[in-house]
Design a protein around this motif. Structure first.
Motif, PDB file in Angstrom:
ATOM      1  N   ARG A   1      90.029  66.457  74.474  1.00  0.00           N
ATOM      2  CA  ARG A   1      90.099  67.543  75.394  1.00  0.00           C
ATOM      3  C   ARG A   1      88.770  68.738  75.086  1.00  0.00           C
ATOM      4  N   THR A   2      88.319  69.195  76.193  1.00  0.00           N
ATOM      5  CA  THR A   2      86.976  69.781  75.848  1.00  0.00           C
ATOM      6  C   THR A   2      87.411  71.444  76.352  1.00  0.00           C
ATOM      7  N   SER A   3      86.980  72.264  75.892  1.00  0.00           N
ATOM      8  CA  SER A   3      86.699  73.628  76.451  1.00  0.00           C
ATOM      9  C   SER A   3      85.227  74.142  76.271  1.00  0.00           C
ATOM     10  N   GLY A   4      84.810  74.884  77.209  1.00  0.00           N
ATOM     11  CA  GLY A   4      83.443  75.648  76.910  1.00  0.00           C
ATOM     12  C   GLY A   4      82.944  76.600  77.909  1.00  0.00           C
ATOM     13  N   HIS A   5      81.818  76.688  77.738  1.00  0.00           N
ATOM     14  CA  HIS A   5      81.018  77.934  78.445  1.00  0.00           C
ATOM     15  C   HIS A   5      79.920  76.998  79.316  1.00  0.00           C
ATOM     16  N   ILE A   6      79.978  77.234  80.853  1.00  0.00           N
ATOM     17  CA  ILE A   6      79.261  76.473  81.549  1.00  0.00           C
ATOM     18  C   ILE A   6      77.580  76.969  81.455  1.00  0.00           C
ATOM     19  N   PRO A   7      76.583  76.055  81.212  1.00  0.00           N
ATOM     20  CA  PRO A   7      75.156  76.725  81.055  1.00  0.00           C
ATOM     21  C   PRO A   7      74.728  76.961  82.628  1.00  0.00           C
ATOM     22  N   MET A   8      73.779  78.055  82.667  1.00  0.00           N
ATOM     23  CA  MET A   8      73.668  78.655  83.970  1.00  0.00           C
ATOM     24  C   MET A   8      72.823  77.543  84.891  1.00  0.00           C
ATOM     25  N   ALA A   9      72.174  76.631  84.314  1.00  0.00           N
ATOM     26  CA  ALA A   9      71.495  75.538  84.870  1.00  0.00           C
ATOM     27  C   ALA A   9      72.189  74.711  85.419  1.00  0.00           C
ATOM     28  N   LEU A  10      73.732  74.652  85.462  1.00  0.00           N
ATOM     29  CA  LEU A  10      74.446  73.695  86.045  1.00  0.00           C
ATOM     30  C   LEU A  10      75.464  74.386  87.155  1.00  0.00           C
ATOM     31  N   THR A  11      76.032  73.652  88.013  1.00  0.00           N
ATOM     32  CA  THR A  11      77.260  74.233  88.613  1.00  0.00           C
ATOM     33  C   THR A  11      78.368  73.976  87.918  1.00  0.00           C
ATOM     34  N   THR A  12      79.447  74.732  88.216  1.00  0.00           N
ATOM     35  CA  THR A  12      80.642  74.749  87.845  1.00  0.00           C
ATOM     36  C   THR A  12      81.336  73.313  88.052  1.00  0.00           C
ATOM     37  N   GLY A  13      80.704  72.915  89.537  1.00  0.00           N
ATOM     38  CA  GLY A  13      81.275  71.519  89.906  1.00  0.00           C
ATOM     39  C   GLY A  13      80.774  70.496  89.041  1.00  0.00           C
ATOM     40  N   GLN A  14      79.776  70.525  88.510  1.00  0.00           N
ATOM     41  CA  GLN A  14      78.987  69.574  87.646  1.00  0.00           C
ATOM     42  C   GLN A  14      79.705  69.438  86.445  1.00  0.00           C
ATOM     43  N   ALA A  15      80.172  70.512  85.792  1.00  0.00           N
ATOM     44  CA  ALA A  15      80.993  70.601  84.742  1.00  0.00           C
ATOM     45  C   ALA A  15      82.247  69.962  84.903  1.00  0.00           C
ATOM     46  N   VAL A  16      83.024  70.464  86.026  1.00  0.00           N
ATOM     47  CA  VAL A  16      84.300  69.854  86.492  1.00  0.00           C
ATOM     48  C   VAL A  16      84.293  68.389  86.628  1.00  0.00           C
ATOM     49  N   GLY A  17      83.115  68.035  87.353  1.00  0.00           N
ATOM     50  CA  GLY A  17      83.146  66.257  87.501  1.00  0.00           C
ATOM     51  C   GLY A  17      82.655  65.607  86.077  1.00  0.00           C
ATOM     52  N   ALA A  18      82.115  66.169  85.192  1.00  0.00           N
ATOM     53  CA  ALA A  18      82.007  65.623  84.046  1.00  0.00           C
ATOM     54  C   ALA A  18      83.014  65.581  82.882  1.00  0.00           C
ATOM     55  N   GLY A  19      84.269  66.379  83.408  1.00  0.00           N
ATOM     56  CA  GLY A  19      85.524  66.134  82.606  1.00  0.00           C
ATOM     57  C   GLY A  19      86.041  67.226  81.808  1.00  0.00           C
ATOM     58  N   ILE A  20      85.158  68.622  82.042  1.00  0.00           N
ATOM     59  CA  ILE A  20      85.680  69.628  81.190  1.00  0.00           C
ATOM     60  C   ILE A  20      87.203  69.865  81.431  1.00  0.00           C
ATOM     61  N   SER A  21      87.859  70.297  80.367  1.00  0.00           N
ATOM     62  CA  SER A  21      89.288  70.516  80.486  1.00  0.00           C
ATOM     63  C   SER A  21      89.700  71.858  80.569  1.00  0.00           C
ATOM     64  N   SER A  22      88.988  72.645  80.025  1.00  0.00           N
ATOM     65  CA  SER A  22      89.390  74.330  80.297  1.00  0.00           C
ATOM     66  C   SER A  22      87.944  75.033  80.253  1.00  0.00           C
ATOM     67  N   ILE A  23      88.033  75.630  81.468  1.00  0.00           N
ATOM     68  CA  ILE A  23      86.998  76.674  81.695  1.00  0.00           C
ATOM     69  C   ILE A  23      87.161  77.985  80.638  1.00  0.00           C
ATOM     70  N   GLU A  24      86.400  78.351  79.790  1.00  0.00           N
ATOM     71  CA  GLU A  24      86.798  79.583  79.046  1.00  0.00           C
ATOM     72  C   GLU A  24      85.971  80.768  79.588  1.00  0.00           C
ATOM     73  N   HIS A  25      86.632  81.852  79.889  1.00  0.00           N
ATOM     74  CA  HIS A  25      86.136  82.959  80.493  1.00  0.00           C
ATOM     75  C   HIS A  25      86.072  82.929  82.089  1.00  0.00           C
ATOM     76  N   LEU A  26      86.531  83.871  82.730  1.00  0.00           N
ATOM     77  CA  LEU A  26      86.693  83.872  84.121  1.00  0.00           C
ATOM     78  C   LEU A  26      85.469  84.103  84.680  1.00  0.00           C
ATOM     79  N   ASP A  27      84.317  84.567  84.123  1.00  0.00           N
ATOM     80  CA  ASP A  27      83.091  84.643  85.006  1.00  0.00           C
ATOM     81  C   ASP A  27      82.756  83.217  85.477  1.00  0.00           C
TER      82      ASP A  27
END
Length: 485
Positions: free
Chosen positions: A213-239
């Motif tokens: 399982r993975t958790s993380g901060h999403i780079p500004m150069a990516l969309t949230t959807g790209q991270a979700v599509g790649a399989g991130i398990s939990s998005i840390e921090h509401l922003d």
């Protein structure tokens, strides 16, 4: 002989009578208690719960349980409410090797606050924390169940210490192999300080392929959807979840990646472009793909409002060592440099972010309670902060039941462990908190703790008070040592 035979037969029949059969033996019985069914968002009164070892072995109507069971210890639950143990799914330990003892002193604070499991989201003491994980598991160190990511994955020369620096796919592969095979981590943390966006996505995909399982901060150069599509398990921090609601998130990410805008401008455009319909579409995608969100909202609130509250009178300061308190200065000083416009903007941003909590819940996204408590994160006190977090959830639109579920069921659900944690029924772990008030009526009742049961061991109010007093005494001694000439 016949009368004697009849007498013996009658005696045997009496002994075999179910009503007089030997009672089953447990270790602890909690009697006359109201059980909080978190999943069903309801209470069940006049119950009893039997514990044996680390297991819940029987739950039912008090009179029936009392008839069938006995135990060495009885806990009186009359007028009280029993919930599963609390989980803080985002904590940190760090500040350098010289702060190891001050960090270790935080562990009892979690238990004293009803938190029986914590998820360490990486700091700069990863090997030390992994050692504590083992010591807690084998009983040689007192503390909540500790789950850890070990060292986080980052790019080359990152802002954060305690990382595994990766600059190529081969280095990502080696890092994940180390975390999985050597460190046997519970999950992988990936952050965005200097990690190349393409390697961020690669790391998510490879971790998923390895069953991590993975958790993380999403780079500004990516969309949230790209991270979700790649399989991130939990998005840390509401922003990061909030950013997914911007109509032109993809264009903003592309402009940032190309160097056409800086981070401040990207954030301004993300704020300006937020749209409810866009957000709900994104959040339904999160839910469909099994992505959880850990808001860490209270930590953001504290920083946003430092201009109004300097926290100098916080009771929590008495439990934080002087070297750990010193790590708070970094964020405090950054916040103090803001001008009036920047202060107003951060006030607005925290309110805007908080507004998506009910939207996430409506979309079916599991919301995880996690505090971000630990070094660097100013005035966000380990243990105490979880109660602040879930109270804020309720204040911003979640029901008390939803807020309670975020701290009792979402963590086990993320790990796939709802068959063992998050409910009060036979076969579950004996991690329980006995409250003096009903948290389904008022979520602040989670602070009104009478007793904590952790792995089957009962810690009554006197024992919990001693944990707090002992920590306060240690901190006072460190303060005196630091002040000595």
């Amino acid at each position: 002989m016949k009368p004697l035979f009849s007498t013996l037969l009658s005696s045997l029949l009496v002994l075999a009578s179910p009503a007089l059969a030997a009672q089953m033996q447990g270790d602890v019985i909690i009697r006359h208690v109201t059980i909080v069914d978190v999943e069903g968002a309801k209470t069940v009164a006049a119950q009893a719960v039997v514990l044996k070892g680390e297991d819940i072995v029987a739950v039912g109507a008090d009179a029936a349980i009392a008839k069938d069971w006995r135990a060495a210890r009885t806990v009186e639950g009359k007028g009280r409410y029993l919930i599963p143990g609390l989980w803080d799914m985002h904590v940190h330990f760090g500040g350098g090797p010289e702060l190891i003892e001050e960090n270790k002193a935080l562990l009892p604070l979690y238990v004293a606050n009803g938190i029986t499991t914590i998820r360490d989201a990486s700091g700069d003491l990863p090997d030390q924390v992994l050692a504590w994980r083992g010591e807690i598991a084998n009983g040689s160190l007192f503390g909540p169940r500790l789950l850890s990511s070990g060292a986080k994955l980052e790019g080359i020369a990152p802002l954060w210490k305690g990382t595994i620096e990766v600059g190529s796919e081969a280095e990502v592969d080696a890092a994940l192999a180390r975390l999985k095979d050597r460190d046997k981590v519970d999950f992988v943390k990936i952050t965005d300080s200097t990690l190349k966006p393409e390697l961020f996505l690669y790391a998510l995909r490879r971790a998923k392929a390895l069953g991590l399982r993975t958790s993380g901060h999403i780079p500004m150069a990516l969309t949230t959807g790209q991270a979700v599509g790649a399989g991130i398990s939990s998005i840390e921090h509401l922003d990061y979840a909030y950013n997914a609601g911007a109509r032109d998130e993809a264009a903003i990410a592309a402009d940032f990646a190309a160097g056409r805008i800086d981070r401040a401008e990207a954030n301004r455009r993300l704020d300006a472009g937020f749209d409810r319909d866009t957000a709900m579409t994104a959040y339904r995608s999160f839910a469909a793909k099994g992505v959880f969100v850990t808001p860490t909202l209270n930590g953001s609130r504290i920083i946003a409002w430092l201009d109004r509250d300097d926290h100098s009178n916080d009771a929590g300061l008495a439990y934080i060592g002087p070297k750990l308190r010193k790590t708070y200065d970094w964020r405090v000083e950054r916040a103090a440099k803001a001008d009036a416009a920047a202060i107003a903007a951060r006030h607005k941003h925290i309110d805007d972010m908080a507004s998506i909590l009910p939207m996430l819940a409506e979309a079916g996204v599991p919301i995880i309670a996690g505090t971000d408590a630990g070094f660097l994160n100013s005035f966000n006190y380990p243990g105490f902060g979880l109660h602040d977090e879930i109270a804020l959830f309720a204040a911003k639109g979640l029901t008390p039941a939803q807020a309670l579920a975020s701290a009792t069921r979402a963590g086990p659900a993320w790990f796939g462990w709802l068959d063992r944690y998050g409910a009060i029924k036979p076969g579950m772990e004996a991690d329980l908190v006995l409250l003096n008030r009903n948290p389904l009526e008022d979520i602040t009742a989670t602070r009104a703790i009478d007793t904590v049961v952790m792995r089957g061991t009962v810690h009554d109010r006197a024992a919990l008070d001693k944990m707090l007093a002992d920590t306060k005494t240690r901190v006072a001694a460190w303060n005196a040592e630091a002040a000595a000439p």
